[in-house]
Design a protein around this motif. Structure first.
Motif, PDB file in Angstrom:
ATOM      1  N   VAL A 454       0.847  -1.188   0.000  1.00 36.56           N
ATOM      2  CA  VAL A 454       0.000   0.000   0.000  1.00 36.56           C
ATOM      3  C   VAL A 454       0.885   1.240   0.000  1.00 36.56           C
ATOM      4  CG1 VAL A 454      -1.846  -1.213   1.212  1.00 36.56           C
ATOM      5  CG2 VAL A 454      -0.180   0.097   2.521  1.00 36.56           C
ATOM      6  N   GLY A 455       0.256   2.383  -0.044  1.00 31.01           N
ATOM      7  CA  GLY A 455       1.014   3.632  -0.104  1.00 31.01           C
ATOM      8  C   GLY A 455       1.247   4.056  -1.534  1.00 31.01           C
ATOM      9  N   GLY A 456       1.885   5.176  -1.686  1.00 33.30           N
ATOM     10  CA  GLY A 456       2.082   5.735  -3.023  1.00 33.30           C
ATOM     11  C   GLY A 456       0.973   6.724  -3.339  1.00 33.30           C
ATOM     12  N   ALA A 457       1.176   7.470  -4.390  1.00 30.44           N
ATOM     13  CA  ALA A 457       0.212   8.510  -4.749  1.00 30.44           C
ATOM     14  C   ALA A 457       0.333   8.833  -6.226  1.00 30.44           C
ATOM     15  CB  ALA A 457       0.469   9.772  -3.917  1.00 30.44           C
ATOM     16  N   VAL A 458      -0.695   9.466  -6.740  1.00 35.77           N
ATOM     17  CA  VAL A 458      -0.639   9.972  -8.107  1.00 35.77           C
ATOM     18  C   VAL A 458       0.348  11.127  -8.127  1.00 35.77           C
ATOM     19  CG1 VAL A 458      -1.955  11.073  -9.954  1.00 35.77           C
ATOM     20  CG2 VAL A 458      -3.002   9.252  -8.584  1.00 35.77           C
ATOM     21  N   ALA A 459       1.334  11.086  -9.022  1.00 36.13           N
ATOM     22  CA  ALA A 459       2.410  12.072  -9.046  1.00 36.13           C
ATOM     23  C   ALA A 459       1.960  13.397  -9.658  1.00 36.13           C
ATOM     24  CB  ALA A 459       3.607  11.517  -9.817  1.00 36.13           C
ATOM     25  N   ASP A 460       2.760  14.439  -9.374  1.00 33.90           N
ATOM     26  CA  ASP A 460       2.425  15.782  -9.839  1.00 33.90           C
ATOM     27  C   ASP A 460       2.252  15.898 -11.351  1.00 33.90           C
ATOM     28  OD1 ASP A 460       2.366  16.702  -7.264  1.00 33.90           O
ATOM     29  OD2 ASP A 460       4.441  17.400  -7.281  1.00 33.90           O
ATOM     30  N   PRO A 461       3.063  15.251 -12.173  1.00 34.63           N
ATOM     31  CA  PRO A 461       2.844  15.378 -13.620  1.00 34.63           C
ATOM     32  C   PRO A 461       1.453  14.931 -14.055  1.00 34.63           C
ATOM     33  CG  PRO A 461       5.029  14.505 -13.197  1.00 34.63           C
ATOM     34  CD  PRO A 461       4.324  14.517 -11.887  1.00 34.63           C
ATOM     35  N   ALA A 462       0.940  13.859 -13.450  1.00 31.47           N
ATOM     36  CA  ALA A 462      -0.404  13.403 -13.786  1.00 31.47           C
ATOM     37  C   ALA A 462      -1.450  14.398 -13.310  1.00 31.47           C
ATOM     38  CB  ALA A 462      -0.659  12.032 -13.172  1.00 31.47           C
ATOM     39  N   ARG A 531       7.079  22.980  -7.769  1.00 31.07           N
ATOM     40  CA  ARG A 531       7.305  21.552  -8.000  1.00 31.07           C
ATOM     41  C   ARG A 531       7.324  21.270  -9.495  1.00 31.07           C
ATOM     42  NH1 ARG A 531       2.783  18.772  -4.410  1.00 31.07           N
ATOM     43  NH2 ARG A 531       1.645  20.549  -5.242  1.00 31.07           N
ATOM     44  N   SER A 532       8.131  20.301  -9.896  1.00 31.41           N
ATOM     45  CA  SER A 532       8.246  19.964 -11.317  1.00 31.41           C
ATOM     46  C   SER A 532       7.016  19.204 -11.780  1.00 31.41           C
ATOM     47  CB  SER A 532       9.494  19.107 -11.567  1.00 31.41           C
ATOM     48  OG  SER A 532       9.500  18.629 -12.892  1.00 31.41           O
ATOM     49  N   THR A 533       6.484  19.604 -12.924  1.00 32.59           N
ATOM     50  CA  THR A 533       5.346  18.882 -13.492  1.00 32.59           C
ATOM     51  C   THR A 533       5.805  17.776 -14.418  1.00 32.59           C
ATOM     52  OG1 THR A 533       5.199  20.493 -15.289  1.00 32.59           O
ATOM     53  CG2 THR A 533       3.836  20.871 -13.353  1.00 32.59           C
ATOM     54  N   GLY A 534       7.012  17.840 -14.921  1.00 26.04           N
ATOM     55  CA  GLY A 534       7.537  16.771 -15.771  1.00 26.04           C
ATOM     56  C   GLY A 534       6.723  16.600 -17.041  1.00 26.04           C
ATOM     57  N   ALA A 535       6.974  15.457 -17.707  1.00 28.66           N
ATOM     58  CA  ALA A 535       6.236  15.142 -18.929  1.00 28.66           C
ATOM     59  C   ALA A 535       4.808  14.760 -18.575  1.00 28.66           C
ATOM     60  CB  ALA A 535       6.921  14.003 -19.673  1.00 28.66           C
ATOM     61  N   ARG A 536       3.862  15.205 -19.404  1.00 34.52           N
ATOM     62  CA  ARG A 536       2.464  14.897 -19.162  1.00 34.52           C
ATOM     63  C   ARG A 536       1.940  14.149 -20.380  1.00 34.52           C
ATOM     64  NH1 ARG A 536       1.765  20.587 -18.370  1.00 34.52           N
ATOM     65  NH2 ARG A 536       0.017  20.491 -19.819  1.00 34.52           N
ATOM     66  N   GLU A 537       1.660  12.865 -20.213  1.00 32.75           N
ATOM     67  CA  GLU A 537       1.183  12.057 -21.328  1.00 32.75           C
ATOM     68  C   GLU A 537       0.047  11.156 -20.886  1.00 32.75           C
ATOM     69  OE1 GLU A 537       4.288   9.865 -23.083  1.00 32.75           O
ATOM     70  OE2 GLU A 537       5.552  11.591 -23.451  1.00 32.75           O
ATOM     71  N   GLY A 538      -1.130  11.431 -21.410  1.00 30.13           N
ATOM     72  CA  GLY A 538      -2.264  10.542 -21.236  1.00 30.13           C
ATOM     73  C   GLY A 538      -2.576  10.144 -19.816  1.00 30.13           C
ATOM     74  N   TYR A 548     -10.188  13.358 -13.820  1.00 30.57           N
ATOM     75  CA  TYR A 548      -9.386  12.503 -12.958  1.00 30.57           C
ATOM     76  C   TYR A 548      -7.954  12.417 -13.471  1.00 30.57           C
ATOM     77  CZ  TYR A 548     -13.636  10.833 -10.685  1.00 30.57           C
ATOM     78  OH  TYR A 548     -14.807  10.759  -9.978  1.00 30.57           O
ATOM     79  N   ALA A 549      -7.012  12.400 -12.525  1.00 34.15           N
ATOM     80  CA  ALA A 549      -5.621  12.085 -12.835  1.00 34.15           C
ATOM     81  C   ALA A 549      -5.412  10.609 -12.511  1.00 34.15           C
ATOM     82  CB  ALA A 549      -4.677  12.948 -11.999  1.00 34.15           C
ATOM     83  N   LEU A 550      -4.799   9.891 -13.441  1.00 33.32           N
ATOM     84  CA  LEU A 550      -4.658   8.437 -13.313  1.00 33.32           C
ATOM     85  C   LEU A 550      -3.193   8.042 -13.332  1.00 33.32           C
ATOM     86  CD1 LEU A 550      -7.300   7.488 -16.038  1.00 33.32           C
ATOM     87  CD2 LEU A 550      -7.726   7.745 -13.591  1.00 33.32           C
ATOM     88  N   GLU A 551      -2.830   7.115 -12.454  1.00 28.78           N
ATOM     89  CA  GLU A 551      -1.460   6.608 -12.474  1.00 28.78           C
ATOM     90  C   GLU A 551      -1.356   5.363 -11.599  1.00 28.78           C
ATOM     91  OE1 GLU A 551       2.896   8.605 -12.405  1.00 28.78           O
ATOM     92  OE2 GLU A 551       1.721   8.912 -10.584  1.00 28.78           O
ATOM     93  N   GLY A 552      -0.797   4.295 -12.155  1.00 28.98           N
ATOM     94  CA  GLY A 552      -0.484   3.098 -11.386  1.00 28.98           C
ATOM     95  C   GLY A 552      -1.656   2.436 -10.705  1.00 28.98           C
ATOM     96  N   GLY A 553      -2.845   2.552 -11.295  1.00 35.15           N
ATOM     97  CA  GLY A 553      -4.017   1.953 -10.677  1.00 35.15           C
ATOM     98  C   GLY A 553      -4.742   2.879  -9.717  1.00 35.15           C
ATOM     99  N   ARG A 554      -4.199   4.078  -9.513  1.00 37.79           N
ATOM    100  CA  ARG A 554      -4.839   5.053  -8.639  1.00 37.79           C
ATOM    101  C   ARG A 554      -5.533   6.128  -9.476  1.00 37.79           C
ATOM    102  NH1 ARG A 554       0.058   3.757  -6.392  1.00 37.79           N
ATOM    103  NH2 ARG A 554      -0.038   2.917  -4.262  1.00 37.79           N
ATOM    104  N   ALA A 555      -6.550   6.747  -8.888  1.00 37.02           N
ATOM    105  CA  ALA A 555      -7.261   7.828  -9.558  1.00 37.02           C
ATOM    106  C   ALA A 555      -7.616   8.888  -8.521  1.00 37.02           C
ATOM    107  CB  ALA A 555      -8.529   7.303 -10.225  1.00 37.02           C
ATOM    108  N   VAL A 556      -7.327  10.151  -8.828  1.00 41.05           N
ATOM    109  CA  VAL A 556      -7.724  11.258  -7.954  1.00 41.05           C
ATOM    110  C   VAL A 556      -8.545  12.248  -8.770  1.00 41.05           C
ATOM    111  CG1 VAL A 556      -5.796  11.028  -6.370  1.00 41.05           C
ATOM    112  CG2 VAL A 556      -5.543  12.489  -8.368  1.00 41.05           C
ATOM    113  N   ARG A 557      -9.565  12.795  -8.151  1.00 42.28           N
ATOM    114  CA  ARG A 557     -10.446  13.745  -8.833  1.00 42.28           C
ATOM    115  C   ARG A 557      -9.896  15.158  -8.664  1.00 42.28           C
ATOM    116  NH1 ARG A 557     -15.233  16.816  -8.128  1.00 42.28           N
ATOM    117  NH2 ARG A 557     -16.639  16.657  -9.935  1.00 42.28           N
ATOM    118  N   VAL A 558      -9.787  15.859  -9.774  1.00 44.02           N
ATOM    119  CA  VAL A 558      -9.278  17.228  -9.783  1.00 44.02           C
ATOM    120  C   VAL A 558     -10.427  18.161 -10.152  1.00 44.02           C
ATOM    121  CG1 VAL A 558      -7.594  18.821 -10.779  1.00 44.02           C
ATOM    122  CG2 VAL A 558      -6.986  16.415 -10.415  1.00 44.02           C
TER     123      VAL A 558
END
Length: 647
Positions: A454-462, A531-538, A548-558
């Motif tokens: 467990v743990g982890g989060a949707v990163a800033d680029p997403a 904070r760095s936004t980095g590359a933003r792809e899909g 929603y921002a999606l990454e690694g099986g996680r989803a956060v509502r923006v």
């Protein structure tokens, strides 16, 4: 073959039964509560009957209403699925009295196996090995505590009735016995209407191996081999597979013979699962497995057995219920490859796996060879607090265990869910974990390795990608009766200087300050704290329910921050203790004026067949209570206000 079937259940098992029944030519009848009026199983069935309010006690657990629906629609049989009335002997008897076939074992078998204490005594008499423990009638707390001492810690307190981990507590030391016993009894009473428990020796390094059995009304019983369900959390199965890792033909025969003996001992008919606990400290051995219980119904994990045997177990159930002999004998049932199943739940692993509710704004399931998905929901449906939070079962089948796990990992990577929180990222981590891949896990694996799963989060680029999507102008200029609004043109033209502004957004309710600018290349987003936004792809998607921002099986509502939506509750201090999930307050341990210490119990909330106890975060005095025992509370709703003690 029977002509019609009423499915006395909901969700993915109702859908599962309807699909096989339709293939066999049966007329299908669904029942539904008010909360399930637009559910997938209702739309799929040939007919559907409303049976009551959302709470299961007034609908899916009301046998009279279900029988009335069966009479009204002329149903030839009732398939109970699993859960609800599936192991209710009185309901099976009521079906027989009404002249309706119950797709399950006879009431006598349900009763014999429904109470764990009596079942263990019966198994001992039949020569089936049983876990050491106290399975008697006495329930005085002091007596049970003494028995636990005699058995030797650690012990397992288990509800006599029911299953699914409800009313079950592991106790490692005598000091924790009283509280664990009270909680187990309360949970058992709420789940099964019976607070009796038994005490068993807790087997260290345990493996959970169960055997699928089937029996017909012509005196034949067979084993369809084993499943390993050792990866569990809070005694709830998370990952199941067939065959069991480390199983040999000789051991398989021993497990199968014991399971068939258990079924024959109670005059069984239909589908059943005999569950064993095995000491895996030195690998599976013929003299180190013991009977735990028998589930007198189809199991959630039956698809892995179907995958490796090539049999449709629901079809077997309907054929046996129609009076036909078993479709195959033990010597005709082989094992083809390996199958693995995981349960995708609406729950938040980062918050102790608390159930999550809400609309499924985005739902994408994998497809491909060797992949099967069983689900009772579609995109746009809602997960409510009234029922089990399962979204789907994802099953992978391959020629080897490694191939099946590889396919499952790929399938989970292709699965997308947004809306309620889910355990998708947890499942992805679990399937790739080295111990799981090696087949060396036991039932304590998830708890022991929680930090790695467990743990982890949707990163800033997403998140930046989602913010860009949130602030993107319409793809086409605004036109009204041929007139084009010049300010809606997206060519990046500015009267003076660049086009941009600061903004505040909410990421799952947490504020983020960003700067958004528009230009010929699109929307650019930077964070106010550099904070760095980095590359933003899909990494973002817009749905009817928001972005929603999606990454690694996680989803956060923006979402855009709206200061007008702030409430007094939002502006209150941290002294409010809120409900961690939607549910019912089953216990409140304090009253106004009480003094509490850090860690003291405040209240217990129950939802989706799970209890969660909230404790005081610090010492202080209870100033007020906003809800009482028996009340329904929403997630985040204040329940207790504590005035901190002066330092």
């Amino acid at each position: 073959m029977l002509s019609s079937v009423l499915i006395a259940n909901r969700g993915e098992i109702a859908v599962r039964v309807i699909c096989t029944a339709k293939r066999l030519g049966l007329r299908t009848i669904a029942v539904y509560s008010e909360a399930d009026r637009d559910a997938f199983h209702v739309k799929l069935a040939d007919e559907a009957v409303a049976i009551g309010p959302a709470p299961a006690a007034g609908s899916y657990l009301d046998g009279e209403k279900i029988l009335a629906a069966a009479r009204r629609t002329g149903a030839a049989c009732i398939h109970p699925g699993y859960g609800f009335l599936s192991e209710n002997a009185a309901f099976a008897e009521a079906c027989a009295a009404a002249g309706i076939v119950f797709v399950g074992p006879p009431p006598s078998a349900i009763r014999a196996m429904g109470l764990k204490d009596g079942a263990k005594a019966l198994m001992e008499a039949a020569g089936v090995p049983v876990v050491p423990g106290y399975h008697g009638d006495r329930q005085e707390p002091d007596f049970l505590k003494q028995k636990a001492y005699e058995i030797g810690y650690p012990v397992l307190i288990k509800a006599v009735a029911g299953g699914g981990g409800k009313g079950m507590r592991r106790v490692d030391k005598a000091i924790g016995f009283d509280e664990a016993l009270a909680a187990a009894k309360r949970e058992a009473q709420a789940a099964f209407g019976d607070d009796r428990v038994l005490i068993e020796k807790y087997v260290l390094n345990p493996r959970h191996v169960e055997v699928q059995v089937f029996a017909d009304s012509h005196g034949r019983a067979v084993s369809l081999h084993e499943r390993d369900c050792s990866i569990q959390r809070r005694h709830q199965k998370v990952l199941e597979e067939a065959p069991a890792p480390g199983m040999t033909p000789e051991l398989r025969a021993a497990f199968g013979e014991a399971a068939v003996a258990a079924a024959e001992a109670v005059g069984y008919t239909g589908a059943g699962t005999v569950e064993f606990i095995a000491d895996a400290s030195e690998g599976l051995q013929a003299d180190r497995f013991w009977f735990m219980e028998m589930n007198t119904r189809l199991q959630v994990e039956h698809p892995v057995t179907e995958a490796v045997t090539g049999q449709d177990l629901v079809e077997w159930q309907l054929r046996v219920a129609s009076g036909e002999p078993l479709p195959a004998g033990s010597d005709e049932i082989g094992i083809d490859g390996h199958a693995v199943e995981v349960r995708l739940y609406a729950e938040d692993p980062d918050q102790g796996f608390l159930p999550s509710v809400g609309r499924l704004d985005l739902l994408r399931f994998p497809q491909g060879d060797g992949i099967r998905v069983d689900s009772g929901v579609t995109e746009g449906d809602s997960v409510t607090a009234f029922y089990d939070p399962m979204i789907a079962k994802i099953i992978a089948h391959g020629p080897t265990r490694e191939a099946a796990l590889d396919r499952l990992a790929k399938a989970l990577a292709e699965t997308v869910v947004a809306g309620p929180k889910t355990n998708l990222a947890f499942l992805r981590a679990l399937v790739d974990q080295a111990t799981v891949r090696a087949g060396r896990h036991d039932t304590g694996f998830v708890d022991t390795n929680a930090a790695a799963l467990v743990g982890g989060a949707v990163a800033d680029p997403a998140i930046a990608e989602a913010v860009a999507l949130l602030f993107s102008p319409p793809s086409e200029p605004v036109r009204v009766d041929g007139w084009q609004d010049p300010w809606s043109t997206t060519d990046g033209f500015a009267v003076s200087g660049g086009v941009g502004r600061g903004a505040r957004v909410l990421v799952d309710g947490e504020p983020y300050d960003v700067h958004v600018s528009w230009g010929p290349e699109g929307v650019d987003v930077t964070f106010a704290d550099a904070r760095s936004t980095g590359a933003r792809e899909g990494a973002a998607v817009k749905t009817d329910g928001g972005v929603y921002a999606l990454e690694g099986g996680r989803a956060v509502r923006v979402a855009r921050f709206d200061p007008l939506e702030a409430t007094l509750a939002d502006l209150a201090g941290d002294d409010r203790i809120t409900a961690p999930m939607h549910g019912k307050l089953v216990a409140v341990y304090v009253v106004e004026g009480d003094t509490v210490a850090k860690g003291d119990r405040l209240f217990t909330v129950e939802a989706m067949k799970m209890e969660h106890t909230v404790v005081a975060p610090e010492a202080g005095a209870v100033v007020s209570l906003s809800a009482g025992e028996g009340d329904q509370v929403a997630q985040g709703a204040p329940v207790v206000v504590i005035e901190p003690a002066e330092a």
